[in-house]
Design a protein around this motif. Structure first.
Motif, PDB file in Angstrom:
ATOM      1  N   ARG A 145       0.282  -0.979   0.115  1.00  0.00           N
ATOM      2  CA  ARG A 145      -0.443   0.081   0.267  1.00  0.00           C
ATOM      3  C   ARG A 145       0.589   1.423   0.226  1.00  0.00           C
ATOM      4  O   ARG A 145       0.064   1.787  -0.495  1.00  0.00           O
ATOM      5  N   ARG A 146       2.153   1.437   0.670  1.00  0.00           N
ATOM      6  CA  ARG A 146       2.976   2.380   0.708  1.00  0.00           C
ATOM      7  C   ARG A 146       2.929   2.835  -0.723  1.00  0.00           C
ATOM      8  O   ARG A 146       3.667   3.653  -1.088  1.00  0.00           O
TER       9      ARG A 146
ATOM     10  N   THR B  80       1.765   1.828  -3.251  1.00  0.00           N
ATOM     11  CA  THR B  80       1.239   2.530  -4.311  1.00  0.00           C
ATOM     12  C   THR B  80       0.660   3.593  -4.127  1.00  0.00           C
ATOM     13  O   THR B  80       1.192   4.180  -5.083  1.00  0.00           O
ATOM     14  N   ARG B  81       0.621   4.214  -3.222  1.00  0.00           N
ATOM     15  CA  ARG B  81       0.706   5.143  -2.870  1.00  0.00           C
ATOM     16  C   ARG B  81       1.998   6.095  -3.185  1.00  0.00           C
ATOM     17  O   ARG B  81       1.574   7.405  -3.941  1.00  0.00           O
ATOM     18  N   GLU B  82       3.092   6.115  -2.789  1.00  0.00           N
ATOM     19  CA  GLU B  82       4.650   6.917  -2.702  1.00  0.00           C
ATOM     20  C   GLU B  82       4.490   6.713  -4.478  1.00  0.00           C
ATOM     21  O   GLU B  82       5.140   7.954  -5.429  1.00  0.00           O
TER      22      GLU B  82
ATOM     23  N   THR C 147       2.245   6.326  -6.617  1.00  0.00           N
ATOM     24  CA  THR C 147       1.142   7.198  -6.877  1.00  0.00           C
ATOM     25  C   THR C 147       1.381   8.724  -7.115  1.00  0.00           C
ATOM     26  O   THR C 147       1.483  10.058  -8.210  1.00  0.00           O
ATOM     27  N   THR C 148       2.285   9.128  -5.910  1.00  0.00           N
ATOM     28  CA  THR C 148       1.883  10.754  -5.990  1.00  0.00           C
ATOM     29  C   THR C 148       3.896  10.682  -6.225  1.00  0.00           C
ATOM     30  O   THR C 148       3.435  11.646  -6.692  1.00  0.00           O
TER      31      THR C 148
END
Length: 813
Positions: free
Chosen positions: A432-433, A435-437, A439-440
């Motif tokens: 998840r981290r 994926t967030r990173e 995307t960011t």
């Protein structure tokens, strides 16, 4: 002591000899009741030789004139009881027997009958054996009286606690081994005394004298009753499950370094499925993994679901039965757990628990939630619910159940499940981290890369950017197209070392720095020198904050900077550790441009050199990052050949050329980011550029204005003449007054951009600057006027002298 008869008719009698050892008497009886086998022990027991018994009905061996054989109910697999037998000498003997039905591989069924024959009086020996069994048991055994004080302890407990029984006798467990586990064990001992029900404790305790070693103990507490049934003491039995659990753990949880069974990818759904797959069937018969979407409170470690309804998305499921028949909610669907249900309590408490089917919480859950009805319908008898937690964040749960396994879940099963879910939680949290990173990083990178190509007349441009197709993350590859003064254009391609948001942030800093340095018209080699210093400063600033300061600051970054002048058709190139550009001439030849190889940025102390080449109009210039050449199925030479072949093939547009190059070079998703920039050169011909040499005399200012008016009339731009005259007059006047000869005036008309460029050059290196004139000042207003009338203006330095330029928009004229 007595001894058993050793021959027919001999009766046991008292003797001083030691008793004979216990032996077994066995016989085989077929389904028709006929004796088929007869052992030596059977002969010693009843006195019959095998030849006298085998083939006869077993009923002949029964006493009291019994006329039936050992008739056992059909389908019974085992029977035990006392049977009256007749010795060969006629003596009646009652003997306990155990019978097993046994079927051979050939399909023949028989009964195997066995009886243990004990010699002489064994009471003293039995008492001694009982004592030895207690004191010498490898398990920890102890007896505590009604006040929970130790009465007996075996050598196993003495060895474990490094104390003798005499040293422990009369003390409570919390006094013998002060530890939270002892407190919990004593509470359960009191429950055993009060309720008469056995209790269990499963925990790790620290080994005496070894500060870091902990061992796992499974402890059973059983009541000891007097002849009247009153509980008078507590019996404690504990076994070290560390070695046993190590074997089970090795079976279920191999070393991740050898076999990463869980968390093999940055895919949270796959990691959840890996958890379910490893648990079934080795640990459970059915398993589901539900993830909370989004995690409550985001990344707040203090966040934990409350007691209310909790919505979760079914992410993985696995059953020992085909089709996951137990699951009422399919993978990808949302389920809502009612308040106070075991899953909600598990999430709120942040720890796992084992439940039986009759547990009140399970019963309440089944009645409240139609999705849990399968629990009462498929024979499920034991369940475990565990939260998925990592970095203090609860973001899901795992549910395991048994309906085919007969054994319920034990505390050690919960421990193994916690190991599994912990690994899965770490993997899912990382996914998840990531994926967030990612995307960011992608969002940041898209915001930093050019969205559209700037309008300019010097080059036809096409570009592509492909992020890495592996789990390394987005890199720092970038490109830019920067319009310069005099209708020139700068092309830049760079590759920041590393991946992720920090590499992207460094890329953004570099792109901003390049645009700033390009705006002051630095030559390519000087611009790279400034970038080199910038990288060194960035790394120095971060050295105290990050052990990986070199990667954080961008040391090792490569860059290629190209300036093309459409008036002279000359191309100036400098590179810092970057692959050289590829040129395709108008007649179709292709070659690497010979550019001195400078060092990567951030090393410092080494010079950069520029190469200058004249390119015919229509030449194709290709800039790229090394991710394009690092394909997995060919080397660099082969990659360059593929690129050359794709570039020389005829194409209607540069967009087609970009697509063709990527198709030829990338047979798999790229392992590194790829930036590709392709430009076709254009030229500004004599009908768009005029140059006049001017004398260093104030009288030529009027002549310069006249030259400008006549040329604008020739270009059909009479309406722009008033502003152009003012700009030319001011720039020529400044060159005569403050500069040095020779002085030159140049006008450039960019048809496509509808722009008029006025340039005045002189041999002085002193650059003018704009200031605000006071009320009674006679000068100081000229550059301010130019700045107001022109679209943009500036100064460009040359090896000798400088050029003051101003661009005037012709839109609206």
């Amino acid at each position: 002591m007595e001894r058993l008869p050793t021959s027919p008719g001999e009766h046991p009698e008292k003797t001083d000899a030691s008793p004979e050892p216990t032996y077994s008497a066995t016989a085989g009886i077929n389904e028709q009741g006929t004796v088929t086998e007869w052992s030596e022990g059977a002969r010693r027991l009843l006195g019959y030789a095998a030849s006298e018994v085998v083939g006869l009905p077993a009923a002949h061996l029964l006493a009291d004139g019994a006329d039936t054989a050992l008739r056992l109910p059909p389908g019974l697999e085992r029977w035990s009881g006392t049977v009256a037998l007749r010795h060969r000498n006629g003596v009646r003997m009652e003997q306990g027997v155990l019978a097993h039905r046994w079927t051979s591989t050939g399909g023949t069924t028989k009964w195997s009958v066995v009886s243990a024959v004990t010699a002489g009086a064994r009471k003293p020996l039995d008492d001694a054996l009982n004592e030895w069994a207690f004191t010498q048991s490898p398990c920890v055994l102890a007896i505590f009286d009604a006040e929970l004080r130790l009465v007996r302890a075996n050598t196993g407990m003495e060895r474990t606690l490094s104390l003798t029984e005499a040293e422990m006798r009369g003390l409570r467990l919390t006094e013998i081994a002060p530890d939270p586990v002892s407190d919990e064990t004593e509470r359960n001992m009191r429950l055993t005394l009060e309720t008469g029900e056995p209790q269990y404790v499963d925990a790790f305790i620290r080994s005496p004298g070894v500060a870091t070693e902990k061992r796992g103990w499974a402890t059973s507490l059983a009541p000891l009753r007097d002849p009247d049934g009153r509980v008078v003491a507590v019996y404690l039995a504990a076994h070290d499950r560390t070695a046993v659990e190590a074997d089970r753990r090795e079976m279920l949880l191999p070393d991740p370094a050898d076999q990463p069974i869980i968390g093999t990818t940055f895919d949270s759904a796959r990691t959840a499925q890996e958890l379910a797959d490893i648990a079934v069937p080795r640990l459970a018969d059915f398993a589901v993994v539900d993830l909370l979407e989004p995690p409550p409170g985001g990344d707040d470690p203090s966040s934990r679901p409350g007691a209310g309804p909790v919505a979760a998305r079914r992410t993985a499921a696995r059953s020992i039965l085909p089709g996951n028949t137990e699951a009422q909610v399919g993978v990808g669907e949302t389920t809502v757990y009612p308040p106070l249900s075991p899953p909600v309590e598990c999430l709120a408490a942040g720890r796992g628990a084992v439940y039986g089917r009759a547990d009140p919480g399970i019963a309440r859950w089944v009645t409240q939630d139609a999705g849990a009805a399968w629990i009462s319908g498929d024979g499920t008898h034991s369940m475990m619910v565990l939260p998925l937690r990592a970095d203090g964040i609860t973001f899901g749960l795992a549910f395991f159940s048994r309906h085919q396994h007969r054994e319920p879940f034990l505390p050690e099963d919960l421990w193994l499940a916690e190991e599994l879910t912990t690994r899965a939680a770490v993997g899912i949290h990382k996914a998840r981290r990531h994926t967030r990173e990612h995307t960011t990083t992608m969002t940041l990178q898209r915001s930093l890369l050019p969205h559209t190509m700037p309008t300019q007349a010097a080059l036809e441009i096409a570009s592509r950017y492909l992020p890495a197709g592996t789990g390394a993350g987005v890199g720092g590859d970038w490109f830019d197209v920067i319009p310069l003064s005099g209708a020139r254009v700068a092309l830049v391609v760079g590759d920041v070392v590393g991946h992720g948001i920090r590499a992207t942030a460094t890329m953004g800093r570099l792109r901003t720095a390049v645009r700033t340095l390009a705006d002051v018209d630095l030559p390519p080699d000087e611009l790279l020198t400034y970038l080199d210093d910038l990288i060194i400063h960035l790394s120095a600033d971060e050295a105290d904050q990050d052990a990986d300061a070199e990667a954080a600051g961008g040391i090792g970054t490569t860059c290629l900077y190209v300036v093309y002048d459409p008036v002279t058709r000359r191309c100036t190139v400098a590179r810092a550790g970057h692959p050289p550009p590829v040129v395709v001439s108008p007649e179709g030849s292709v070659y690497l441009l010979d550019v001195p190889a400078g060092p990567p940025l951030g090393l410092g102390g080494l010079p950069f050199e520029a190469a200058e080449i004249e390119l015919p109009e229509g030449s194709v210039l290709t800039l790229y990052t090394d991710g394009l050449l690092r394909a997995r199925d060919h080397d660099i030479d082969e990659a360059l050949d593929n690129m050359f072949e794709a570039l020389i093939r005829p194409a209607s547009t540069l967009e087609t050329v970009c697509d063709r190059v990527l198709t030829a070079m990338l047979t798999h998703p790229p392992e590194d980011d790829v930036a590709l920039l392709i430009a076709r050169t254009r030229a500004l011909h004599a009908d768009q550029v005029v140059v006049w040499d001017l004398a260093s005399d104030p009288s030529v200012v009027a002549q310069a204005r006249r030259y400008t008016t006549d040329q604008l009339a020739a270009w059909g731009l009479e309406e722009a003449g008033f502003v152009a005259e003012l700009v030319v007059s001011e720039l020529v006047t400044n060159a005569i007054r403050y500069g040095e000869p020779p002085i030159q005036l140049r006008l450039i008309h960019e048809n496509e951009n509808s722009t008029l460029i006025c340039e005045v050059s002189d041999a002085s290196s002193t650059a003018p600057h704009m200031r605000r004139a006071r009320i009674f000042d006679e000068g100081g207003r000229g550059l301010l006027l130019v700045a107001q009338l022109a679209q943009r203006w500036g100064t460009r330095h040359a090896p000798v002298g400088k050029t003051i330029w101003a661009e005037q928009s012709l839109v609206g004229f």
